[in-house]
Write a protein that holds these residues in place. Structure first.
Motif, PDB file in Angstrom:
ATOM      1  N   PRO B   2       0.667  -1.160  -0.153  1.00  0.00           N
ATOM      2  CA  PRO B   2      -0.094  -0.082   0.161  1.00  0.00           C
ATOM      3  C   PRO B   2       0.893   1.156  -0.010  1.00  0.00           C
ATOM      4  N   VAL B   3       0.127   2.371  -0.072  1.00  0.00           N
ATOM      5  CA  VAL B   3       1.004   3.747  -0.285  1.00  0.00           C
ATOM      6  C   VAL B   3      -0.089   4.554   0.573  1.00  0.00           C
ATOM      7  N   TRP B  67      -3.766   3.683  -1.076  1.00  0.00           N
ATOM      8  CA  TRP B  67      -4.076   2.774  -1.959  1.00  0.00           C
ATOM      9  C   TRP B  67      -3.943   1.503  -1.450  1.00  0.00           C
ATOM     10  N   THR B  77     -11.527  -3.841   5.084  1.00  0.00           N
ATOM     11  CA  THR B  77     -11.516  -2.271   4.827  1.00  0.00           C
ATOM     12  C   THR B  77     -12.266  -1.506   5.723  1.00  0.00           C
ATOM     13  N   VAL B  81      -9.999   1.490   7.721  1.00  0.00           N
ATOM     14  CA  VAL B  81     -10.343   3.090   7.480  1.00  0.00           C
ATOM     15  C   VAL B  81     -10.584   3.726   8.983  1.00  0.00           C
ATOM     16  N   ALA B  82     -11.327   2.791   9.520  1.00  0.00           N
ATOM     17  CA  ALA B  82     -11.516   3.206  11.178  1.00  0.00           C
ATOM     18  C   ALA B  82     -10.417   3.415  12.053  1.00  0.00           C
ATOM     19  N   ALA B  85      -8.176   6.334  10.749  1.00  0.00           N
ATOM     20  CA  ALA B  85      -8.767   7.459  10.972  1.00  0.00           C
ATOM     21  C   ALA B  85      -8.555   7.871  12.444  1.00  0.00           C
ATOM     22  N   LEU B 100      -9.826  13.504   7.188  1.00  0.00           N
ATOM     23  CA  LEU B 100     -10.667  12.773   6.059  1.00  0.00           C
ATOM     24  C   LEU B 100      -9.629  11.861   5.637  1.00  0.00           C
ATOM     25  N   VAL B 101     -10.148  10.393   5.737  1.00  0.00           N
ATOM     26  CA  VAL B 101      -9.405   9.281   5.257  1.00  0.00           C
ATOM     27  C   VAL B 101     -10.290   8.626   4.125  1.00  0.00           C
ATOM     28  N   VAL B 102      -9.326   8.297   3.099  1.00  0.00           N
ATOM     29  CA  VAL B 102     -10.052   7.762   1.784  1.00  0.00           C
ATOM     30  C   VAL B 102      -9.239   6.558   1.246  1.00  0.00           C
ATOM     31  N   ILE B 103      -9.873   5.425   1.214  1.00  0.00           N
ATOM     32  CA  ILE B 103      -9.130   4.171   0.704  1.00  0.00           C
ATOM     33  C   ILE B 103      -9.507   4.075  -0.656  1.00  0.00           C
ATOM     34  N   GLN B 104      -8.562   4.010  -1.682  1.00  0.00           N
ATOM     35  CA  GLN B 104      -9.052   3.636  -2.946  1.00  0.00           C
ATOM     36  C   GLN B 104      -8.425   2.427  -3.338  1.00  0.00           C
ATOM     37  N   ASN B 105      -8.787   1.685  -4.284  1.00  0.00           N
ATOM     38  CA  ASN B 105      -8.007   0.318  -4.689  1.00  0.00           C
ATOM     39  C   ASN B 105      -7.914   0.081  -6.317  1.00  0.00           C
ATOM     40  N   SER B 106      -7.214  -0.703  -6.658  1.00  0.00           N
ATOM     41  CA  SER B 106      -7.144  -1.306  -7.927  1.00  0.00           C
ATOM     42  C   SER B 106      -6.595  -2.953  -7.841  1.00  0.00           C
TER      43      SER B 106
END
Lengths: 135, 135, 135
Positions: B2-3, B67, B77, B81-82, B85, B100-106
């Motif tokens: 992850p980054v 990511w 997930t 995220v919890a 944060a 604000l915490v946002v997780i994105q993925n691919s």
């Protein structure tokens, strides 16, 4: 909820133009995606001239990357990206040929703001009401 | 694998706090997503005061974007995220209202590290074993 | 259309190496994803030594994040990420162990360039022809 990241070469946008662009992106996002402006974040990365390339050559594009929650209606996202691209040129004077706007997304429940998991698109009102009530 | 990218206004986090936050994000990600800490990257973007806006006004949020590989169980997930944060506020002292915490993925196979395509979630052990064996 | 964001610690890459890497990423993307180089953007974020961590310690990875349009054939994306990772080490001399390449995507119609919604993968030619014809 959303984050817009604008990337340019240093001195492309002065401080007033950055503020104006942040204001417009906030207004547009708020209007189209039903999110109060207090939840719209805009950040600017101003890089050195030899840190930005198009076609392998130093260049001066305006790159705008937005993150939004997955699940907004397609037409709404299309309107969002169109209005943002249009505002980018209108506010900065940078011709459309050098402007790239990209919207990315991930599920609302992959994000937390103010200590609370974000609402899915369409459920903003109940989420905001609970926030106000401190419940 | 992850980054995590943390974005703040300059001087919001001192060097020790950045190191502490990097350590906590690494510990949390490693524990929840079964990835050795040696594969967890955390970077900080510290921007000028007039490069960060909330609601169209200069502001001082802590924005954390992570990511991860697609395919982790939903509950995992959500926990990730919890905990991120929660750690962000605990380590930095910045109130949750500004985090604000946002997780994105691919997909894992859209990423390469150490010259090898990343393993899908759940297949980390075999991948790491092959790495150790140099096979 | 694509944006590649390369993140390193300051002084990891000199100006010539950045230009060379931008050139190679452009060449590779253009060849594999059928996009003229004039639509390939590469930016570099050069951070302070205490702004980049791996395993919770200051580190010097080369992180490359690419955004592409959703819908390219899987094999094409696999080739793209492999060639980019290979080029990263070849051009910069940074060993593969410290290189992480991640490709992310979102639908072509979530992006606008030159004032026009991007074409879905496979429809580039008609899109470019219309651009040239000014239609």
């Amino acid at each position: 909820m959303p984050v817009y990241t604008c990337t340019t070469v240093q001195s492309t946008l002065d401080a007033q133009t950055r503020a104006n662009l942040a204001g417009e992106l906030t207004r547009i996002h708020s209007m189209i995606n039903h999110v109060p402006g207090t939840y719209v974040n805009v950040v600017f990365h101003e890089l050195a001239a030899d840190e930005v390339y198009t076609d392998g050559e130093p260049a001066k594009p305006l790159l705008i990357n937005g993150w939004v929650r997955t699940g907004h209606p397609e037409a709404q996202t299309s309107q969002l990206v169109a209005e943002i691209a249009s505002a980018a040129t209108r506010v900065t004077g940078i011709p459309a040929q050098r402007v790239l706007v990209v919207i990315q997304n991930s599920p609302a429940h992959f994000a937390i703001e103010g200590g609370r998991v974000l609402p899915a698109p369409g459920e903003e009102e109940a989420w905001l009401r609970a926030q106000r009530d401190g419940s």
